[in-house]
Scaffold this active site. Structure first.
Site, PDB file in Angstrom:
ATOM      1  N   HIS A 229       0.723  -1.432   0.009  1.00  0.00           N
ATOM      2  CA  HIS A 229      -0.256   0.131   0.855  1.00  0.00           C
ATOM      3  C   HIS A 229       1.234   1.263  -0.261  1.00  0.00           C
ATOM      4  CE1 HIS A 229      -3.762   2.427   0.579  1.00  0.00           C
ATOM      5  NE2 HIS A 229      -3.914   2.152   1.767  1.00  0.00           N
ATOM      6  N   HIS A 268      -2.839  -2.917  -9.618  1.00  0.00           N
ATOM      7  CA  HIS A 268      -3.651  -2.128  -8.755  1.00  0.00           C
ATOM      8  C   HIS A 268      -5.158  -2.736  -8.456  1.00  0.00           C
ATOM      9  CE1 HIS A 268      -5.990   2.088  -7.087  1.00  0.00           C
ATOM     10  NE2 HIS A 268      -4.626   1.994  -6.674  1.00  0.00           N
ATOM     11  N   ASP A 326       3.260   5.286  -6.756  1.00  0.00           N
ATOM     12  CA  ASP A 326       4.212   4.716  -6.458  1.00  0.00           C
ATOM     13  C   ASP A 326       5.714   5.057  -6.934  1.00  0.00           C
ATOM     14  OD1 ASP A 326       1.901   3.558  -4.187  1.00  0.00           O
ATOM     15  OD2 ASP A 326       3.683   5.687  -3.680  1.00  0.00           O
TER      16      ASP A 326
HETATM   17  C1  SDX Z   1      -1.495   2.725  -3.485  1.00  0.00           C
HETATM   18  O1  SDX Z   1      -6.207   0.760  -3.301  1.00  0.00           O
HETATM   19  C2  SDX Z   1      -5.339   2.060  -3.914  1.00  0.00           C
HETATM   20  O2  SDX Z   1      -6.042   2.397  -4.269  1.00  0.00           O
HETATM   21  C3  SDX Z   1      -3.892   2.650  -3.375  1.00  0.00           C
HETATM   22  C4  SDX Z   1      -3.863   3.782  -3.268  1.00  0.00           C
HETATM   23  C5  SDX Z   1      -4.565   4.562  -2.610  1.00  0.00           C
HETATM   24  O3  SDX Z   1      -4.206   6.002  -3.352  1.00  0.00           O
HETATM   25  O4  SDX Z   1      -4.828   4.224  -1.630  1.00  0.00           O
HETATM   26  O5  SDX Z   1      -4.098   3.798  -4.621  1.00  0.00           O
HETATM   27  C6  SDX Z   1      -1.787   3.955  -3.073  1.00  0.00           C
HETATM   28  O6  SDX Z   1      -1.461   1.438  -2.781  1.00  0.00           O
HETATM   29  C7  SDX Z   1      -0.819   1.921  -4.952  1.00  0.00           C
HETATM   30  C8  SDX Z   1      -0.312   0.254  -5.441  1.00  0.00           C
HETATM   31  C9  SDX Z   1       1.044   0.221  -3.960  1.00  0.00           C
HETATM   32  N1  SDX Z   1       1.515  -0.903  -4.244  1.00  0.00           N
HETATM   33  C10 SDX Z   1       2.814  -1.481  -5.137  1.00  0.00           C
HETATM   34  O7  SDX Z   1       2.881  -0.835  -5.949  1.00  0.00           O
HETATM   35  C11 SDX Z   1       3.051  -2.402  -4.599  1.00  0.00           C
HETATM   36  C12 SDX Z   1       3.302  -3.667  -5.808  1.00  0.00           C
HETATM   37  N2  SDX Z   1       1.811  -4.021  -6.461  1.00  0.00           N
HETATM   38  C13 SDX Z   1       0.678  -5.566  -6.090  1.00  0.00           C
HETATM   39  O8  SDX Z   1       1.805  -5.760  -4.225  1.00  0.00           O
HETATM   40  C14 SDX Z   1      -0.234  -5.188  -6.760  1.00  0.00           C
HETATM   41  O9  SDX Z   1      -0.499  -4.752  -7.893  1.00  0.00           O
HETATM   42  C15 SDX Z   1      -1.281  -4.781  -5.532  1.00  0.00           C
HETATM   43  C16 SDX Z   1      -1.261  -5.159  -4.103  1.00  0.00           C
HETATM   44  C17 SDX Z   1      -0.950  -2.708  -5.464  1.00  0.00           C
HETATM   45  C18 SDX Z   1      -2.410  -4.851  -6.146  1.00  0.00           C
HETATM   46  O10 SDX Z   1      -2.221  -6.390  -6.741  1.00  0.00           O
HETATM   47  P1  SDX Z   1      -3.574  -7.515  -6.631  1.00  0.00           P
HETATM   48  O11 SDX Z   1      -4.857  -7.391  -6.400  1.00  0.00           O
HETATM   49  O12 SDX Z   1      -2.898  -9.114  -6.118  1.00  0.00           O
HETATM   50  O13 SDX Z   1      -3.285  -7.460  -7.657  1.00  0.00           O
HETATM   51  P2  SDX Z   1      -3.984  -8.953  -9.546  1.00  0.00           P
HETATM   52  O14 SDX Z   1      -4.976  -8.954  -8.497  1.00  0.00           O
HETATM   53  O15 SDX Z   1      -4.919  -7.445 -10.046  1.00  0.00           O
HETATM   54  O16 SDX Z   1      -2.638  -9.026  -9.668  1.00  0.00           O
HETATM   55  C19 SDX Z   1      -3.116 -10.525 -10.869  1.00  0.00           C
HETATM   56  C20 SDX Z   1      -1.617 -10.334 -11.577  1.00  0.00           C
HETATM   57  C21 SDX Z   1      -0.995 -11.723 -10.138  1.00  0.00           C
HETATM   58  O17 SDX Z   1      -1.228 -12.724 -11.211  1.00  0.00           O
HETATM   59  P3  SDX Z   1      -1.127 -13.828 -11.469  1.00  0.00           P
HETATM   60  O18 SDX Z   1      -1.935 -14.786 -10.147  1.00  0.00           O
HETATM   61  O19 SDX Z   1      -2.776 -13.689 -11.629  1.00  0.00           O
HETATM   62  O20 SDX Z   1      -0.291 -14.664 -12.198  1.00  0.00           O
HETATM   63  O21 SDX Z   1      -0.461  -9.983 -11.710  1.00  0.00           O
HETATM   64  C22 SDX Z   1       0.419 -10.215 -10.327  1.00  0.00           C
HETATM   65  C23 SDX Z   1      -0.176 -10.875  -9.441  1.00  0.00           C
HETATM   66  O22 SDX Z   1       0.456 -11.722  -8.563  1.00  0.00           O
HETATM   67  N3  SDX Z   1       0.756  -8.903  -9.815  1.00  0.00           N
HETATM   68  C24 SDX Z   1       2.150  -8.066 -10.009  1.00  0.00           C
HETATM   69  C25 SDX Z   1       2.263  -6.904  -9.093  1.00  0.00           C
HETATM   70  N4  SDX Z   1       0.895  -7.076  -9.272  1.00  0.00           N
HETATM   71  C26 SDX Z   1      -0.034  -7.810  -9.639  1.00  0.00           C
HETATM   72  N5  SDX Z   1       3.202  -9.103 -10.853  1.00  0.00           N
HETATM   73  C27 SDX Z   1       4.560  -8.424 -10.011  1.00  0.00           C
HETATM   74  N6  SDX Z   1       4.676  -6.879  -9.931  1.00  0.00           N
HETATM   75  C28 SDX Z   1       3.553  -5.992  -9.127  1.00  0.00           C
HETATM   76  N7  SDX Z   1       3.595  -5.219  -9.306  1.00  0.00           N
END
Ligand code: SDX
Length: 391
Positions: A229, A268, A326
């Site tokens: 986050h 996201h 971010d």
């Molecule tokens: C913020 O909610 C908000 O609005 C938050 C925020 C705000 O202003 O409050 O916008 C701020 O928190 C932004 C996000 C910051 N976090 C990061 O940048 C950390 C990296 N991002 C990931 O941890 C991830 O993208 C999340 C946590 C943000 C979302 O995770 P999800 O919901 O599990 O993502 P998803 O379900 O869409 O994933 C789909 C696929 C998965 O792979 P498969 O199982 O399909 O093979 O994409 C992969 C995930 O493993 N994936 C990533 C990835 N994010 C998702 N793979 C590599 N790198 C990533 N960053």
């Protein structure tokens, strides 16, 4: 369907609450604060005006803006005994650990405004939090550095005052750098609110029980700290340091595909298109680096190359993984001389107005009830107790 914003029935079934504050269209990559596009606010407004908009629902007139700014300014001091609170922390305590502790303790200092059913109490508490969070954030930084705390200066703007409290030294005159003030103010505006993200939902759930707003904001700070986050901007810098230079990008991306790493700053829960804040942040990053003569900053060039390769790579395209707010914010903050340990603190500073606006919206609703998420139980069937000698 509400006006230009429409929702499909499936979405409505998952919505945890209703709100008038922020709207996100994750498919189109659009973000609105009280109906105003984030691009227009980032370009034409500033953080304090955005605070007024998020809390009261309308852009302020000149007189309203002046009154709001004067009231916030007059609440920037903290109780003198709060500064002694820091003596209990190790000097190397993470600033977010100190923020959670000190903000949570504010209810021990401001008992005169804890009747959440009283609109006047809610109003003064909102002013106190917006005004004192920068002071406390700067105190965390100063404590880490072993430097004396700076008093707020009422002659400075909100963001300039924060920078003053962070970096001024009593030994010589200090005027906040205009590039730093403008860039940081835009970063605060971009991070001010974001609908029902994890930390805002935490504040709403905590507040729904009637807990005092200072404790609710401390809960939001704790949730924001996570690397998935608000801790992501700190994690992006660490990721770029570990990649080192462009020759290692391909190997890193292979590691992401093997699930050994996450591409921090990408992906996201809601945006399945470019986070509109990321595009503004990239432009701000370039502006700041150019003004500081750092446009060839190796981290910025590495980040741009990484972003370009990821946006062209099917692995990310298929998963709809785009840069989020971010991805560039850490590079800007770093270029502005903000230490990595303070990145998430600044996110918490910015988001306080979003948290308190949602808290106030919820508490002001006479129909409001305590939150109580349900679950799908998939544990053991009913069974009888087995005495120890029979197990
Ligand atoms: C913020 O909610 C908000 O609005 C938050 C925020 C705000 O202003 O409050 O916008 C701020 O928190 C932004 C996000 C910051 N976090 C990061 O940048 C950390 C990296 N991002 C990931 O941890 C991830 O993208 C999340 C946590 C943000 C979302 O995770 P999800 O919901 O599990 O993502 P998803 O379900 O869409 O994933 C789909 C696929 C998965 O792979 P498969 O199982 O399909 O093979 O994409 C992969 C995930 O493993 N994936 C990533 C990835 N994010 C998702 N793979 C590599 N790198 C990533 N960053």
């Amino acid at each position: 369907k509400t006006g230009m914003f429409t929702f499909d029935p499936g979405f409505l079934a998952t919505a945890s609450c209703e709100s008038k504050i922020t709207f996100i269209d994750g498919d189109l990559g659009q973000l609105y604060y009280r109906g105003y596009p984030i691009e227009q606010l980032a370009e034409n407004s500033d953080y304090l005006e955005t605070c007024y908009l998020l809390i009261f629902g309308e852009l302020p007139t000149q007189a309203q803006r002046a009154e709001f700014q004067k009231t916030v300014t007059r609440h920037t001091m903290v109780h003198d005994q709060l500064s002694r609170f820091f003596n209990g922390f190790r000097r190397d305590a993470h600033p977010m650990a100190m923020m959670v502790g000190v903000v949570g303790a504010l209810s021990a200092f401001y008992q005169d405004s804890l009747d959440i059913g009283n609109p006047e109490h809610r109003r003064v508490t909102m002013y106190r939090l917006i005004a004192k969070i920068p002071t406390i954030a700067a105190m965390c930084y100063r404590y880490n550095q072993g430097l004396p705390f700076n008093f707020p200066r009422n002659d400075l703007s909100y963001t300039a005052n924060f920078i003053h409290m962070m970096f001024a030294t009593p030994c010589e005159p200090y005027e906040p750098n205009a590039v730093l003030v403008r860039a940081l103010d835009r970063i605060l505006t971009l991070h001010a609110d974001h609908e029902q993200n994890a930390s805002t939902s935490t504040v709403r759930l905590a507040g729904s029980s009637g807990a005092n707003p200072f404790a609710c904001i401390a809960a939001g700070i704790a949730c924001l700290w996570g690397p998935a986050h608000g801790g992501a901007n700190e994690a992006v810098l660490k990721m770029l340091d570990e990649i080192g230079d462009e020759s290692n990008i391909e190997e890193f991306i292979d590691g992401v595909k093997d699930k050994r790493y996450k591409l921090m700053g990408f992906g996201h829960r809601v945006y399945k298109n470019m986070d509109p804040r990321a595009a503004i942040m990239r432009a701000t990053c370039y502006e700041v680096l150019t003004e500081l003569g750092l446009e060839n900053d190796p981290k910025f060039k590495l980040a741009m190359k990484l972003e370009k390769l990821a946006l062209e790579d099917n692995y990310f395209i298929e998963r709809k993984l785009y840069p989020n707010v971010d991805f560039y914010s850490g590079i800007v903050l770093s270029a502005l001389g903000i230490p990595v340990s303070m990145f998430t603190v600044i996110f918490a500073l910015a988001r306080t107005v979003g948290w308190i606006s949602h808290w106030n919206e919820m508490i002001s609703d006479p129909q409001q009830k305590i939150g109580r998420p349900r679950q799908l139980y998939n544990g053991a069937e009913r069974r009888d107790y087995v005495p120890e000698d029979k197990r």
